[in-house]
Design an enzyme around this catalytic site. Sequence first.
Site, PDB file in Angstrom:
ATOM      1  N   GLY A  84       0.732  -1.120  -0.061  1.00 13.77           N
ATOM      2  CA  GLY A  84       0.044  -0.113   0.034  1.00 13.77           C
ATOM      3  C   GLY A  84       0.840   1.327  -0.047  1.00 13.77           C
ATOM      4  O   GLY A  84       1.959   1.224   0.363  1.00 13.77           O
ATOM      5  N   CYS A  85       0.024   2.423  -0.255  1.00 18.67           N
ATOM      6  CA  CYS A  85       0.924   3.519  -0.517  1.00 18.67           C
ATOM      7  C   CYS A  85       1.601   4.245   0.874  1.00 18.67           C
ATOM      8  O   CYS A  85       2.639   4.342   1.070  1.00 18.67           O
ATOM      9  CB  CYS A  85       0.177   4.647  -1.304  1.00 18.67           C
ATOM     10  SG  CYS A  85      -1.504   4.989  -0.722  1.00 18.67           S
ATOM     11  N   PHE A  86       0.613   4.362   1.676  1.00 18.10           N
ATOM     12  CA  PHE A  86       0.910   4.781   3.155  1.00 18.10           C
ATOM     13  C   PHE A  86       2.029   3.702   3.690  1.00 18.10           C
ATOM     14  O   PHE A  86       3.171   4.202   4.386  1.00 18.10           O
ATOM     15  CB  PHE A  86      -0.224   4.677   4.035  1.00 18.10           C
ATOM     16  CG  PHE A  86      -0.674   6.291   4.107  1.00 18.10           C
ATOM     17  CD1 PHE A  86      -0.097   7.277   4.157  1.00 18.10           C
ATOM     18  CD2 PHE A  86      -2.267   6.304   4.133  1.00 18.10           C
ATOM     19  CE1 PHE A  86      -0.644   8.578   4.311  1.00 18.10           C
ATOM     20  CE2 PHE A  86      -2.847   7.458   4.110  1.00 18.10           C
ATOM     21  CZ  PHE A  86      -1.966   8.870   4.226  1.00 18.10           C
ATOM     22  N   ALA A  87       1.694   2.501   3.425  1.00 17.64           N
ATOM     23  CA  ALA A  87       2.665   1.210   3.982  1.00 17.64           C
ATOM     24  C   ALA A  87       3.998   1.392   3.394  1.00 17.64           C
ATOM     25  O   ALA A  87       5.061   1.410   4.460  1.00 17.64           O
ATOM     26  CB  ALA A  87       2.076  -0.072   3.757  1.00 17.64           C
ATOM     27  N   THR A  88       4.074   1.987   2.272  1.00 17.51           N
ATOM     28  CA  THR A  88       5.519   1.900   1.867  1.00 17.51           C
ATOM     29  C   THR A  88       6.160   3.029   2.312  1.00 17.51           C
ATOM     30  O   THR A  88       7.331   3.029   2.695  1.00 17.51           O
ATOM     31  CB  THR A  88       5.322   2.360   0.207  1.00 17.51           C
ATOM     32  OG1 THR A  88       4.901   1.036  -0.280  1.00 17.51           O
ATOM     33  CG2 THR A  88       6.596   2.527  -0.457  1.00 17.51           C
TER      34      THR A  88
END
Length: 327
Positions: free
Chosen positions: A136-140
Site C-alpha cells: 500500500g502507499c501509506f505502508a510503503t
Amino acid sequence: MKKLETGIIGGAGYTAGELIRLLLNHNKVNLNFVYSTSNAGNKIYKIHQDLIGSTDLVFSSEINTEVDVLFLCLGHGNSKAFLEKNTFSENTKIIDLSNDFRLNKDEIFEGKTFVYGLPELNKEAIKKANYIANPGCFATAIQSALLPLAKAKVLKNDVHINAVTGATGAGTSLSATTHFTWRDNNFSHYKAFTHQHLGEINQTVNQLQSDFSSEINFMPNRGDFSRGIFATLYTKFEGSLEDAKKMYSEFYKEAAFTVVSDEEIHLKQVVNTNKCILHLHKHENKLLVTSIIDNLLKGASGQAVQNMNLMYGFEESEGLKLKANYF
C-alpha cells in the site's frame, strides 16, 4: 530479446493510468491489453487524457490469458473474485496492486503464493516469485521510515505517525470528501489509529524485529493537493543522530530508489518519481523520521514495475528514470 507481453485488469483509475504510462515507455515490454468493463471500446486517451499522442490502444472487453505479466488494478477485495473466475497460463506472473494478498494469512490463494513486494525488504524473494502483493502507499512510506530501526532491533517504544496524502489517494470515485469544493483549502484526518495499512506495517516490522510489541499509532490525513505522501514519525531512540544515519545508510546502501537526505525534504522532490526520500532529526531522546513518496508511483504503479523488473532480471530502474515535478 523478445519483449514481455503485459496486460492490465481494471484500467480506468489513477493507478492504472500511471501504470499504462510506465509500460508504454518501458523498453522491455509491450502493453498487450488494458481490460475495463466500463470503458470497453473507448480509446485509452479518452479516459487518461495525458496519454493523447502516446497510444491509440482501446480498452479491451477481452482478456489474453497467455500474457507474461498481469497487473491487477482492481478495488480492494476484487482481485480474489477476479482470479476465482479467470484462469491464466502457468507462465503468467501476476502483480496485484490491491490489499487482497498482502497479509500472511492471505498470501496463499488457490495454490498461488504471493510475495510481499517491498523491494527494500524482500528483494531476493521477489526475484524468484511468480505472484506479488504490491504494498500500500501509506505502508510503503511508513515502512521505509521504520524498517532500518526494526532491522537493528532498536524499536522498544511506541511509534507515533502523522502522514498526509493527496486527493488521488482516494481514487476516482466521488464521495463527500473528494469533491473539489470540500477538498480545496481544507485538511482533515480519517481512520485515526485504524487505517488498513497498519496490518502490513506491523507485519513487516515483526518480520525484522520479532519481539516488537509496542503500539504503532497512525494518524492519516487528507491534503489539499493532488498526489504525494508526506509522513513524519517519531519514537524514542537511545543512539545519536550519527548512529541513526549510519543505520539507515547501511540498510539502503543497495536500494535503487530510496535515498537518505542530510537536508530537510519536501514533497516536490518525489512527485512523478519512484523515489522514497528520508530525512532524520534527533530531538532530545526522540528520533524524527520524515518519509516522502509519490503515492501513485513508489506507492503503487512504479513499485509494481520495479517488482516486475526484479522478477525478470532487468535493471531495477528500467522504465522508472523519471524526473520530479519540482517546478
